[in-house]
Design a protein around this motif. Structure first.
Motif, PDB file in Angstrom:
ATOM      1  N   ASP A  18       0.837  -1.211   0.000  1.00 25.39           N
ATOM      2  CA  ASP A  18       0.000   0.000   0.000  1.00 25.39           C
ATOM      3  C   ASP A  18       0.867   1.254   0.000  1.00 25.39           C
ATOM      4  O   ASP A  18       0.568   2.228  -0.704  1.00 25.39           O
ATOM      5  CB  ASP A  18      -0.932   0.009   1.219  1.00 25.39           C
ATOM      6  N   ARG A  19       1.929   1.241   0.802  1.00 29.38           N
ATOM      7  CA  ARG A  19       2.834   2.393   0.855  1.00 29.38           C
ATOM      8  C   ARG A  19       3.520   2.604  -0.495  1.00 29.38           C
ATOM      9  O   ARG A  19       3.636   3.737  -0.973  1.00 29.38           O
ATOM     10  CB  ARG A  19       3.881   2.206   1.962  1.00 29.38           C
ATOM     11  N   THR A  20       3.961   1.517  -1.108  1.00 29.96           N
ATOM     12  CA  THR A  20       4.642   1.619  -2.395  1.00 29.96           C
ATOM     13  C   THR A  20       3.707   2.167  -3.459  1.00 29.96           C
ATOM     14  O   THR A  20       4.081   3.061  -4.236  1.00 29.96           O
ATOM     15  CB  THR A  20       5.173   0.241  -2.835  1.00 29.96           C
ATOM     16  N   LEU A  25       1.921   6.658  -6.922  1.00 26.72           N
ATOM     17  CA  LEU A  25       0.858   7.569  -7.348  1.00 26.72           C
ATOM     18  C   LEU A  25       1.239   9.022  -7.104  1.00 26.72           C
ATOM     19  O   LEU A  25       0.925   9.895  -7.924  1.00 26.72           O
ATOM     20  CB  LEU A  25      -0.445   7.244  -6.615  1.00 26.72           C
ATOM     21  N   GLU A  26       1.917   9.298  -6.008  1.00 32.89           N
ATOM     22  CA  GLU A  26       2.313  10.672  -5.695  1.00 32.89           C
ATOM     23  C   GLU A  26       3.335  11.185  -6.706  1.00 32.89           C
ATOM     24  O   GLU A  26       3.214  12.305  -7.223  1.00 32.89           O
ATOM     25  CB  GLU A  26       2.887  10.738  -4.277  1.00 32.89           C
ATOM     26  N   VAL A  27       4.337  10.369  -7.013  1.00 32.21           N
ATOM     27  CA  VAL A  27       5.342  10.778  -7.994  1.00 32.21           C
ATOM     28  C   VAL A  27       4.720  10.880  -9.374  1.00 32.21           C
ATOM     29  O   VAL A  27       4.984  11.832 -10.125  1.00 32.21           O
ATOM     30  CB  VAL A  27       6.522   9.782  -8.000  1.00 32.21           C
ATOM     31  N   GLU A  44      11.045   7.528 -16.127  1.00 32.99           N
ATOM     32  CA  GLU A  44      11.386   8.669 -15.290  1.00 32.99           C
ATOM     33  C   GLU A  44      10.695   8.584 -13.935  1.00 32.99           C
ATOM     34  O   GLU A  44      11.287   8.909 -12.894  1.00 32.99           O
ATOM     35  CB  GLU A  44      10.996   9.970 -16.000  1.00 32.99           C
ATOM     36  N   ILE A  45       9.447   8.142 -13.935  1.00 27.78           N
ATOM     37  CA  ILE A  45       8.721   7.970 -12.670  1.00 27.78           C
ATOM     38  C   ILE A  45       9.435   6.938 -11.808  1.00 27.78           C
ATOM     39  O   ILE A  45       9.617   7.120 -10.595  1.00 27.78           O
ATOM     40  CB  ILE A  45       7.257   7.556 -12.939  1.00 27.78           C
ATOM     41  N   ALA A  46       9.889   5.850 -12.436  1.00 24.76           N
ATOM     42  CA  ALA A  46      10.619   4.814 -11.698  1.00 24.76           C
ATOM     43  C   ALA A  46      11.925   5.365 -11.139  1.00 24.76           C
ATOM     44  O   ALA A  46      12.295   5.077  -9.991  1.00 24.76           O
ATOM     45  CB  ALA A  46      10.885   3.624 -12.615  1.00 24.76           C
ATOM     46  N   ALA A  47      12.623   6.172 -11.941  1.00 27.16           N
ATOM     47  CA  ALA A  47      13.884   6.740 -11.481  1.00 27.16           C
ATOM     48  C   ALA A  47      13.668   7.673 -10.294  1.00 27.16           C
ATOM     49  O   ALA A  47      14.440   7.658  -9.326  1.00 27.16           O
ATOM     50  CB  ALA A  47      14.558   7.496 -12.626  1.00 27.16           C
ATOM     51  N   LEU A  48      12.623   8.482 -10.361  1.00 25.64           N
ATOM     52  CA  LEU A  48      12.321   9.394  -9.262  1.00 25.64           C
ATOM     53  C   LEU A  48      11.922   8.627  -7.998  1.00 25.64           C
ATOM     54  O   LEU A  48      12.149   9.093  -6.882  1.00 25.64           O
ATOM     55  CB  LEU A  48      11.201  10.357  -9.672  1.00 25.64           C
ATOM     56  N   MET A  49      11.312   7.470  -8.207  1.00 26.93           N
ATOM     57  CA  MET A  49      10.909   6.609  -7.090  1.00 26.93           C
ATOM     58  C   MET A  49      12.068   5.786  -6.550  1.00 26.93           C
ATOM     59  O   MET A  49      11.958   5.155  -5.494  1.00 26.93           O
ATOM     60  CB  MET A  49       9.828   5.629  -7.574  1.00 26.93           C
ATOM     61  N   ARG A  50      13.165   5.724  -7.320  1.00 25.85           N
ATOM     62  CA  ARG A  50      14.286   4.829  -7.013  1.00 25.85           C
ATOM     63  C   ARG A  50      13.807   3.388  -6.950  1.00 25.85           C
ATOM     64  O   ARG A  50      14.180   2.602  -6.062  1.00 25.85           O
ATOM     65  CB  ARG A  50      14.977   5.230  -5.714  1.00 25.85           C
ATOM     66  N   THR A  51      12.928   3.073  -7.908  1.00 25.92           N
ATOM     67  CA  THR A  51      12.435   1.710  -8.043  1.00 25.92           C
ATOM     68  C   THR A  51      12.598   1.297  -9.492  1.00 25.92           C
ATOM     69  O   THR A  51      13.297   1.960 -10.258  1.00 25.92           O
ATOM     70  CB  THR A  51      10.971   1.603  -7.576  1.00 25.92           C
ATOM     71  N   THR A  52      11.983   0.213  -9.873  1.00 27.96           N
ATOM     72  CA  THR A  52      12.115  -0.280 -11.241  1.00 27.96           C
ATOM     73  C   THR A  52      10.815  -0.088 -12.013  1.00 27.96           C
ATOM     74  O   THR A  52       9.723  -0.025 -11.431  1.00 27.96           O
ATOM     75  CB  THR A  52      12.468  -1.775 -11.254  1.00 27.96           C
TER      76      THR A  52
END
Length: 223
Positions: A18-20, A25-27, A44-52
């Motif tokens: 849920d947190r992820t 959604l926020e980014v 880019e959204i993934a990069a800003l999230m530091r996720t994949t």
């Protein structure tokens, strides 16, 4: 077959998920509001999230689904704010003024929402129409306004024939324009509509404008 009770480990995994999703959604909201639907990139959204990118696709299935989820959350927040108005314990005039001022406050505090709505209008609400949740999200506010209008007509306070959609348009157009057109308006007239010194006056204006129309204060005399 009965479902297994949730274990502490499964509850923690659910909370993490849920947190992820909320963080994605926020980014994504910021990126879609800044770049538009076409310009925003899942990479880019993934990069800003530091996720994949895979993680985003796992939770939302793709860019379009992510965008629709952002829209659904943004509209749901507006409806949740509107639902806080206690119609049963407010006089009709005060209730409609409160709704107008609450809409003003929400739009002022959530300017990305205005950008997202503008983007969706450019695309003729193409993706909004595909979401059952979004298509049905107009009903709560029109039901709320209808209840206020019915009470105001029963009390004799409201005398115009405007319906709930008319009133919603009236309130929303003022609050929306102030944010969506702030830059062109500022360039043409030299006034920043969102500057702090104008806020209280504009907030009062939208409430009083709505009340004045519904109570017939500006009505033309009969010929």
């Amino acid at each position: 077959m009965s479902s297994q009770p949730a274990t502490p480990a499964s509850e923690e995994r659910r909370r993490d998920a849920d947190r992820t999703k909320a963080e994605i959604l926020e980014v994504a909201r910021r990126e879609f509001a800044r770049q538009g639907y076409a310009g925003a990139r899942v990479d880019e959204i993934a990069a800003l999230m530091r996720t994949t990118k895979r993680m985003i696709y796992y939770y939302f299935g793709g860019k379009e689904n992510l965008y629709v989820a952002v829209l659904e959350k943004a509209y749901a927040e507006v409806r949740a704010a509107e639902a806080t108005i206690d119609v049963e314990h407010l006089a009709p005039v005060e209730a409609i003024r409160t709704l107008a001022e609450l809409t003003f406050d929400h739009h002022d505090a959530h300017q990305d929402f205005i950008k997202l709505v503008s983007i969706e209008n450019i695309h003729r609400a193409e993706r909004l129409r595909r979401s059952e949740a979004l298509v049905n999200l107009g009903a709560p506010v029109t039901d709320l306004i209808s209840r206020i209008l019915d009470a105001g007509r029963a009390s004799g306070d409201f005398v115009t024939g405007a319906d709930a959609i008319d009133v919603h348009m009236m309130i929303s157009s003022f609050c929306f324009f102030r944010i969506s057109n702030q830059h062109t308006f500022g360039a043409l007239f030299g006034r920043d509509l969102t500057a702090p010194e104008h806020r209280a006056r504009h907030r009062t204006m939208v409430g009083e404008m709505t009340v004045a129309y519904l109570t017939g204060a500006g009505a033309r005399p009969a010929p």
